[in-house]
Design a protein around this motif. Structure first.
Motif, PDB file in Angstrom:
ATOM      1  N   LEU A 267       0.765  -1.157  -0.176  1.00 51.80           N
ATOM      2  CA  LEU A 267      -0.010  -0.014  -0.016  1.00 51.80           C
ATOM      3  C   LEU A 267       0.921   1.333   0.121  1.00 51.80           C
ATOM      4  O   LEU A 267       0.732   2.177  -0.727  1.00 51.80           O
ATOM      5  N   HIS A 268       1.824   1.424   0.764  1.00 50.21           N
ATOM      6  CA  HIS A 268       2.681   2.358   0.894  1.00 50.21           C
ATOM      7  C   HIS A 268       3.521   2.848  -0.330  1.00 50.21           C
ATOM      8  O   HIS A 268       3.742   3.848  -0.610  1.00 50.21           O
ATOM      9  N   GLU A 269       3.578   1.831  -1.231  1.00 50.86           N
ATOM     10  CA  GLU A 269       4.206   1.978  -2.498  1.00 50.86           C
ATOM     11  C   GLU A 269       3.402   2.338  -3.565  1.00 50.86           C
ATOM     12  O   GLU A 269       3.796   2.696  -4.703  1.00 50.86           O
ATOM     13  N   MET A 270       2.166   2.219  -3.438  1.00 50.62           N
ATOM     14  CA  MET A 270       1.139   2.712  -4.194  1.00 50.62           C
ATOM     15  C   MET A 270       1.104   4.142  -4.716  1.00 50.62           C
ATOM     16  O   MET A 270       1.380   5.009  -3.718  1.00 50.62           O
ATOM     17  N   THR A 271       0.790   4.592  -5.790  1.00 50.35           N
ATOM     18  CA  THR A 271       0.352   5.903  -6.130  1.00 50.35           C
ATOM     19  C   THR A 271      -1.084   6.180  -6.442  1.00 50.35           C
ATOM     20  O   THR A 271      -1.849   5.436  -7.072  1.00 50.35           O
ATOM     21  N   PHE A 272      -1.552   7.339  -6.020  1.00 53.71           N
ATOM     22  CA  PHE A 272      -3.096   7.636  -6.177  1.00 53.71           C
ATOM     23  C   PHE A 272      -2.918   8.896  -6.802  1.00 53.71           C
ATOM     24  O   PHE A 272      -1.999   9.663  -6.508  1.00 53.71           O
ATOM     25  N   GLU A 273      -4.020   9.313  -7.680  1.00 58.18           N
ATOM     26  CA  GLU A 273      -3.995  10.611  -8.364  1.00 58.18           C
ATOM     27  C   GLU A 273      -5.416  10.910  -8.562  1.00 58.18           C
ATOM     28  O   GLU A 273      -6.540  10.163  -8.605  1.00 58.18           O
ATOM     29  N   SER A 274      -5.704  12.218  -8.363  1.00 53.60           N
ATOM     30  CA  SER A 274      -6.997  12.947  -8.451  1.00 53.60           C
ATOM     31  C   SER A 274      -6.967  14.072  -9.330  1.00 53.60           C
ATOM     32  O   SER A 274      -5.866  14.743  -9.065  1.00 53.60           O
ATOM     33  N   THR A 275      -7.910  14.483 -10.037  1.00 52.61           N
ATOM     34  CA  THR A 275      -7.954  15.727 -10.636  1.00 52.61           C
ATOM     35  C   THR A 275      -9.015  16.399 -10.421  1.00 52.61           C
ATOM     36  O   THR A 275     -10.212  16.082  -9.862  1.00 52.61           O
ATOM     37  N   ALA A 276      -9.084  17.710 -10.704  1.00 50.04           N
ATOM     38  CA  ALA A 276     -10.314  18.695 -10.454  1.00 50.04           C
ATOM     39  C   ALA A 276     -10.326  19.848 -11.517  1.00 50.04           C
ATOM     40  O   ALA A 276      -9.348  20.150 -12.052  1.00 50.04           O
ATOM     41  N   GLY A 277     -11.647  20.343 -11.735  1.00 50.00           N
ATOM     42  CA  GLY A 277     -11.557  21.172 -12.905  1.00 50.00           C
ATOM     43  C   GLY A 277     -11.157  20.721 -14.343  1.00 50.00           C
ATOM     44  O   GLY A 277     -10.624  21.390 -14.962  1.00 50.00           O
ATOM     45  N   GLY A 278     -11.661  19.439 -14.411  1.00 46.31           N
ATOM     46  CA  GLY A 278     -11.519  18.912 -15.771  1.00 46.31           C
ATOM     47  C   GLY A 278      -9.939  18.740 -16.259  1.00 46.31           C
ATOM     48  O   GLY A 278      -9.451  18.578 -17.240  1.00 46.31           O
ATOM     49  N   GLY A 279      -9.133  18.291 -15.169  1.00 47.75           N
ATOM     50  CA  GLY A 279      -7.658  18.000 -15.339  1.00 47.75           C
ATOM     51  C   GLY A 279      -6.967  19.261 -15.149  1.00 47.75           C
ATOM     52  O   GLY A 279      -5.693  19.276 -15.303  1.00 47.75           O
ATOM     53  N   MET A 280      -7.567  20.322 -14.645  1.00 43.78           N
ATOM     54  CA  MET A 280      -6.812  21.718 -14.527  1.00 43.78           C
ATOM     55  C   MET A 280      -5.849  21.706 -13.371  1.00 43.78           C
ATOM     56  O   MET A 280      -4.645  22.190 -13.209  1.00 43.78           O
ATOM     57  N   VAL A 281      -6.328  20.668 -12.321  1.00 42.68           N
ATOM     58  CA  VAL A 281      -5.351  20.496 -10.926  1.00 42.68           C
ATOM     59  C   VAL A 281      -5.492  19.080 -10.944  1.00 42.68           C
ATOM     60  O   VAL A 281      -6.293  18.313 -11.134  1.00 42.68           O
ATOM     61  N   LYS A 282      -4.088  18.635 -10.689  1.00 44.24           N
ATOM     62  CA  LYS A 282      -3.893  17.244 -10.369  1.00 44.24           C
ATOM     63  C   LYS A 282      -2.983  17.048  -9.222  1.00 44.24           C
ATOM     64  O   LYS A 282      -2.087  17.842  -8.728  1.00 44.24           O
ATOM     65  N   VAL A 283      -3.373  16.121  -8.210  1.00 46.06           N
ATOM     66  CA  VAL A 283      -2.696  15.756  -6.947  1.00 46.06           C
ATOM     67  C   VAL A 283      -2.351  14.644  -6.926  1.00 46.06           C
ATOM     68  O   VAL A 283      -3.357  13.589  -7.149  1.00 46.06           O
ATOM     69  N   VAL A 284      -1.121  14.103  -6.649  1.00 43.62           N
ATOM     70  CA  VAL A 284      -0.677  12.742  -6.540  1.00 43.62           C
ATOM     71  C   VAL A 284      -0.380  12.450  -5.249  1.00 43.62           C
ATOM     72  O   VAL A 284       0.382  13.245  -4.600  1.00 43.62           O
ATOM     73  N   ALA A 285      -0.684  11.169  -4.326  1.00 43.06           N
ATOM     74  CA  ALA A 285      -0.433  10.824  -3.233  1.00 43.06           C
ATOM     75  C   ALA A 285       0.019   9.259  -3.116  1.00 43.06           C
ATOM     76  O   ALA A 285      -0.176   8.755  -4.229  1.00 43.06           O
TER      77      ALA A 285
END
Length: 106
Positions: A29-47
């Motif tokens: 789990l700790h090695e996994m990458t998660f991604e979310s976008t907002a505003g139609g991909g204008m902002v992307k956050v990776v954790a």
């Protein structure tokens, strides 16, 4: 009494196996990458699976000095969503080890 001790030893071995599986699952789990976008991909956050934000990407088009509130909202939305993804995956993965057990606090 001897039968009881054998059962206890067997149960301890099973618990140790389960603990090793839990540790391996947590490492994965700790090695996994998660991604979310907002505003139609204008902002992307990776954790990562440790709930640490590892990257934030903001498209130039969304940077408007007259509308900073919108940019802040997009960042918050993407950040909250990516953290929820990590929590959901963690609960799904680690929950398999506690299913059917009545352990307080788990």
């Amino acid at each position: 009494m001897k039968g009881g001790m054998g059962n206890m030893n067997n149960m301890m071995k099973q618990m140790q196996k389960m603990q090793k599986k839990m540790e391996k699952a947590q490492e994965e789990l700790h090695e996994m990458t998660f991604e979310s976008t907002a505003g139609g991909g204008m902002v992307k956050v990776v954790a990562n699976g440790k709930k640490q934000i590892t990257d934030v990407e903001i498209q130039e088009d969304v940077v408007d000095p007259d509308d900073v509130d919108m940019l802040q909202d997009l960042i918050l939305t993407a950040t909250n969503d990516v953290i929820k993804q990590v929590e959901d995956k963690t609960n799904d993965t680690m929950g398999q080890f506690t299913k059917g057990m009545n352990i307080p606090g788990m």
